[in-house]
Design a protein around this motif. Structure first.
Motif, mmCIF file in Angstrom:
data_model
loop_
_atom_site.group_PDB
_atom_site.id
_atom_site.type_symbol
_atom_site.label_atom_id
_atom_site.label_comp_id
_atom_site.label_asym_id
_atom_site.label_seq_id
_atom_site.Cartn_x
_atom_site.Cartn_y
_atom_site.Cartn_z
ATOM 1 N N ARG A 2 13.448 -3.787 23.211
ATOM 2 C CA ARG A 2 12.697 -2.753 23.935
ATOM 3 C C ARG A 2 11.213 -2.762 23.567
ATOM 4 N N GLY A 3 10.859 -3.633 22.603
ATOM 5 C CA GLY A 3 9.465 -3.677 22.144
ATOM 6 C C GLY A 3 9.192 -2.659 21.049
ATOM 7 N N ASP A 4 10.250 -2.022 20.530
ATOM 8 C CA ASP A 4 10.056 -1.036 19.460
ATOM 9 C C ASP A 4 9.963 -1.725 18.098
ATOM 10 N N SER A 5 9.231 -1.092 17.183
ATOM 11 C CA SER A 5 9.154 -1.635 15.821
ATOM 12 C C SER A 5 9.116 -0.484 14.821
ATOM 13 N N ILE A 6 9.394 -0.830 13.566
ATOM 14 C CA ILE A 6 9.295 0.160 12.483
ATOM 15 C C ILE A 6 7.812 0.444 12.274
ATOM 16 N N ARG A 7 7.456 1.738 12.222
ATOM 17 C CA ARG A 7 6.037 2.090 12.177
ATOM 18 C C ARG A 7 5.561 2.537 10.795
ATOM 19 N N ARG A 8 6.503 2.893 9.946
ATOM 20 C CA ARG A 8 6.081 3.298 8.596
ATOM 21 C C ARG A 8 7.115 2.819 7.585
ATOM 22 N N ILE A 9 6.623 2.119 6.562
ATOM 23 C CA ILE A 9 7.530 1.690 5.481
ATOM 24 C C ILE A 9 7.109 2.400 4.196
ATOM 25 N N ASN A 10 7.948 3.312 3.740
ATOM 26 C CA ASN A 10 7.756 3.877 2.410
ATOM 27 C C ASN A 10 8.499 2.955 1.445
ATOM 28 N N VAL A 11 8.040 2.877 0.219
ATOM 29 C CA VAL A 11 8.646 1.919 -0.709
ATOM 30 C C VAL A 11 9.111 2.641 -1.966
ATOM 31 N N ASN A 12 10.376 2.390 -2.334
ATOM 32 C CA ASN A 12 10.957 2.991 -3.538
ATOM 33 C C ASN A 12 11.423 1.867 -4.442
ATOM 34 N N ILE A 13 10.459 1.377 -5.256
ATOM 35 C CA ILE A 13 10.788 0.312 -6.215
ATOM 36 C C ILE A 13 10.261 0.733 -7.584
ATOM 37 N N ALA A 14 10.513 -0.118 -8.579
ATOM 38 C CA ALA A 14 10.181 0.250 -9.966
ATOM 39 C C ALA A 14 8.688 0.499 -10.172
ATOM 40 N N ALA A 15 8.389 1.227 -11.249
ATOM 41 C CA ALA A 15 7.009 1.481 -11.670
ATOM 42 C C ALA A 15 6.298 0.151 -11.896
ATOM 43 N N THR A 16 5.004 0.099 -11.492
ATOM 44 C CA THR A 16 4.288 -1.162 -11.726
ATOM 45 C C THR A 16 2.813 -0.921 -12.067
ATOM 46 N N THR A 17 2.016 -1.983 -11.997
ATOM 47 C CA THR A 17 0.623 -1.918 -12.448
ATOM 48 C C THR A 17 -0.313 -1.492 -11.314
ATOM 49 N N VAL A 18 -1.538 -1.075 -11.670
ATOM 50 C CA VAL A 18 -2.536 -0.681 -10.661
ATOM 51 C C VAL A 18 -2.782 -1.851 -9.708
ATOM 52 N N GLU A 19 -2.842 -3.053 -10.273
ATOM 53 C CA GLU A 19 -3.090 -4.249 -9.458
ATOM 54 C C GLU A 19 -2.001 -4.426 -8.398
ATOM 55 N N GLU A 20 -0.745 -4.257 -8.802
ATOM 56 C CA GLU A 20 0.354 -4.417 -7.830
ATOM 57 C C GLU A 20 0.356 -3.269 -6.811
ATOM 58 N N TYR A 21 -0.051 -2.088 -7.228
ATOM 59 C CA TYR A 21 -0.160 -0.985 -6.248
ATOM 60 C C TYR A 21 -1.230 -1.303 -5.219
ATOM 61 N N ARG A 22 -2.319 -1.963 -5.687
ATOM 62 C CA ARG A 22 -3.364 -2.353 -4.713
ATOM 63 C C ARG A 22 -2.778 -3.292 -3.681
ATOM 64 N N ARG A 23 -1.906 -4.183 -4.124
ATOM 65 C CA ARG A 23 -1.303 -5.156 -3.191
ATOM 66 C C ARG A 23 -0.361 -4.442 -2.209
ATOM 67 N N LEU A 24 0.362 -3.454 -2.703
ATOM 68 C CA LEU A 24 1.237 -2.693 -1.794
ATOM 69 C C LEU A 24 0.403 -1.936 -0.764
ATOM 70 N N LYS A 25 -0.717 -1.408 -1.219
ATOM 71 C CA LYS A 25 -1.618 -0.692 -0.297
ATOM 72 C C LYS A 25 -2.111 -1.659 0.783
ATOM 73 N N ALA A 26 -2.507 -2.848 0.350
ATOM 74 C CA ALA A 26 -3.013 -3.839 1.316
ATOM 75 C C ALA A 26 -1.907 -4.239 2.298
ATOM 76 N N ALA A 27 -0.647 -4.149 1.866
ATOM 77 C CA ALA A 27 0.479 -4.497 2.750
ATOM 78 C C ALA A 27 0.895 -3.310 3.631
ATOM 79 N N GLU A 28 0.065 -2.265 3.635
ATOM 80 C CA GLU A 28 0.255 -1.097 4.505
ATOM 81 C C GLU A 28 1.488 -0.266 4.160
ATOM 82 N N ILE A 29 1.630 -0.035 2.862
ATOM 83 C CA ILE A 29 2.690 0.875 2.410
ATOM 84 C C ILE A 29 2.422 2.269 2.982
ATOM 85 N N GLY A 30 3.512 3.021 3.301
ATOM 86 C CA GLY A 30 3.353 4.429 3.661
ATOM 87 C C GLY A 30 3.253 5.213 2.352
ATOM 88 N N THR A 31 4.363 5.780 1.916
ATOM 89 C CA THR A 31 4.382 6.499 0.636
ATOM 90 C C THR A 31 5.002 5.602 -0.432
#
Ligand code: SAM
Ligand code: SF4
Length: 472
Positions: free
Chosen positions: A167-196
């Motif tokens: 139908r042309g639909d896609s997932i529009r928001r991905i929240n991520v629930n994974i283990a605690a990590t470093t500021v650097e890895e959070y920056r990478r998640l942000k760049a990958a368009e994490i929701g919450t």
């Protein structure tokens, strides 16, 4: 405002302060005047301190309890209206090096079949989740730097965002629930368009934390407890927290949760975007006799009402860990987001017809096994408006920008029409005949309640366009 770097350790979760709050609260809760003064303050929607919230946890007078529940309902409706946001978890891998004694994925559970989705399997799961009507997911995984590095999680996110169904639909928001990590890895998640970024604290009580997390990186209380501050430092301004109720005394945990939220607001200028209220469930390879602190249903509902009045602008999430009946009562008292049709195993949404049953890979057993269509029918029958809206995230209304809009009351004006439009999309693409009929009636009635004539007309126009094949 504190400097973020002051939060290198977790001493802000001050055991003496939490115990002192509860001690004082026991006395104050007997004073009806003092309790009503706290309820009056909460009615202003400015939130409560952890000390004030502690008093509401301690009240045992039925009339005061009734007043608290009525207030929780009033605040929820004032801020969120009748809309309920829906989502589904997507478990991508269950390898884990940690020893969390409550979780089916813990490293010592040799009976657990370990599985990690390939990119083709991700497509199939995304397709099956979209077919359930979802647009928002919580991506979940165990902690295993070798089998599940961050590169893999980011690859999964990109794959899910890129997937379009027939139908042309896609997932529009991905929240991520994974283990605690470093500021650097959070920056990478942000760049990958994490929701919450969601990370449950599990327990704030240090001795219990040590007992529940005997091995692996998660056993480091300080690292875990300061992770959401690092996430904010890494640019993720929507972060979600939660206690796993059942590990320790619920009153201690709730006061600590609110102290945590206050500390975050002081340090980062904005508190948690969401507070989840997971409650422990049976799981494969977990001995339930080890958990004497399970709150009863009544205590659990009290927790929800207290968090609602203490943090009125924080979204509250309830999962299918709870039964339909508990979910119904919890919605009234403050929950703003629920999961529906959830699968806690790896690759469980896509079912191959004629294939043998796959080995169990589930993290825990769910209590609400209804399909999303059944959940939506139930929501409509109870007077709620199901919402698949992700507009805030897509238009950059996150963190403090979201909070200031919410506090000015505007979120309700924006959210209600968006809920109606996204519900309409669901009905057109995925609704059963019964729900279509019911849903159309709900939408028609709710559009008329939009206070601004201009927004009402615009919403009607857009609903009409959707009927004629347009997409949001
Ligand atoms: N592995 C990461 C972690 O532990 O932070 C990501 C989240 S894990 C997949 C999702 C959450 O499920 C955990 O944080 C925990 O609170 C919850 N959980 C684990 N075992 C559970 C059980 N038996 N019943 C209910 N919830 C459980
Ligand atoms: Fe692993 Fe998370 Fe389960 Fe702990 S709760 S065993 S870290 S998946």
């Amino acid at each position: 405002m504190y400097s973020k770097t002051e939060f290198q350790d977790s001493s802000f979760i001050d055991d003496a302060e939490i115990l002192g709050s509860l001690e004082e609260a026991k006395k104050l809760a007997k004073n009806h005047g003092a309790v009503r003064a706290i309820l009056d303050k909460a009615r202003e929607c400015g939130g409560l301190t952890h000390r004030e919230a502690a008093v509401l946890l301690e009240i045992d007078d039925p009339q005061l309890e009734h007043e608290l529940y009525a207030l929780a309902k009033e605040i929820k409706e004032r801020i969120y209206g009748r809309r309920i946001v829906l989502f589904a978890p997507l478990y991508v891998a269950n390898h884990c090096v940690n020893g969390c004694v409550y979780c089916g994925f813990h490293a010592g559970n040799a009976a657990m079949c370990r599985k990690k989705l390939t990119m083709e399997e991700i497509d199939r799961e995304a397709d099956a989740i979209l077919a359930l009507g979802h647009k928002r997911i919580a991506m979940e995984a165990g902690e295993d730097p070798v089998n599940i590095p961050l590169d893999y999680i980011i690859e999964c996110m990109k794959r899910v965002y890129a997937y379009k169904n027939s139908r042309g639909d896609s997932i529009r928001r991905i929240n991520v629930n994974i283990a605690a990590t470093t500021v650097e890895e959070y920056r990478r998640l942000k760049a990958a368009e994490i929701g919450t970024f969601i990370l449950f604290q599990e327990t704030f009580h240090r001795p219990t934390y040590a007992k529940m997390h005997p091995k692996g990186p998660k056993s480091n209380y300080d690292w875990h407890t300061t992770a959401l501050f690092r996430a904010q430092e890494g640019g993720i301004d929507d972060v979600g927290t939660g206690v796993l109720y059942g590990l320790y005394d619920y009153k201690y945990e709730t006061v600590a949760q609110l102290l945590f939220a206050e500390s975050m607001e002081k340090a980062c200028g904005v508190g948690p975007h969401t507070i989840s209220v997971p409650r422990l469930r049976e799981a494969e390879g977990v001995d339930m006799k080890k958990f004497p602190y399970m709150p009863t249903d009544e205590q659990f509902l009290r927790i929800i009402a207290v968090i609602r009045v203490a943090t009125p602008y924080t979204g509250m999430i309830l999962s299918t860990r709870e039964t339909p009946e508990t979910r119904r009562r919890a919605l009234d008292l403050g929950i703003s987001q629920v999961s529906a049709g959830s699968c806690t195993g790896i690759g469980g949404y896509h079912k191959e017809i004629g294939q043998p049953e796959q080995p169990d890979t589930a993290q825990f057993k769910v209590s609400d096994e209804r399909t999303p269509d059944e959940v939506l029918t139930w929501l409509c029958e109870d007077g709620y408006i199901p919402s698949y809206c992700t507009a805030c995230y897509r238009q950059g209304r996150t963190g403090d920008r979201f909070m200031s809009l919410a506090k000015s009351g505007q979120i309700r004006n924006i959210c209600q029409p968006n809920a109606l439009l996204t519900f309409k999309e669901y009905l057109i693409g995925y609704g059963s005949d019964h729900l279509k009929e019911l849903g159309e009636r709900v939408i028609a009635g709710e559009v008329e309640k939009i206070p601004s004539d201009k927004i009402k007309e615009l919403t009607k126009e857009r609903l009409h366009k959707l009927e004629n094949g347009a997409q949001d």
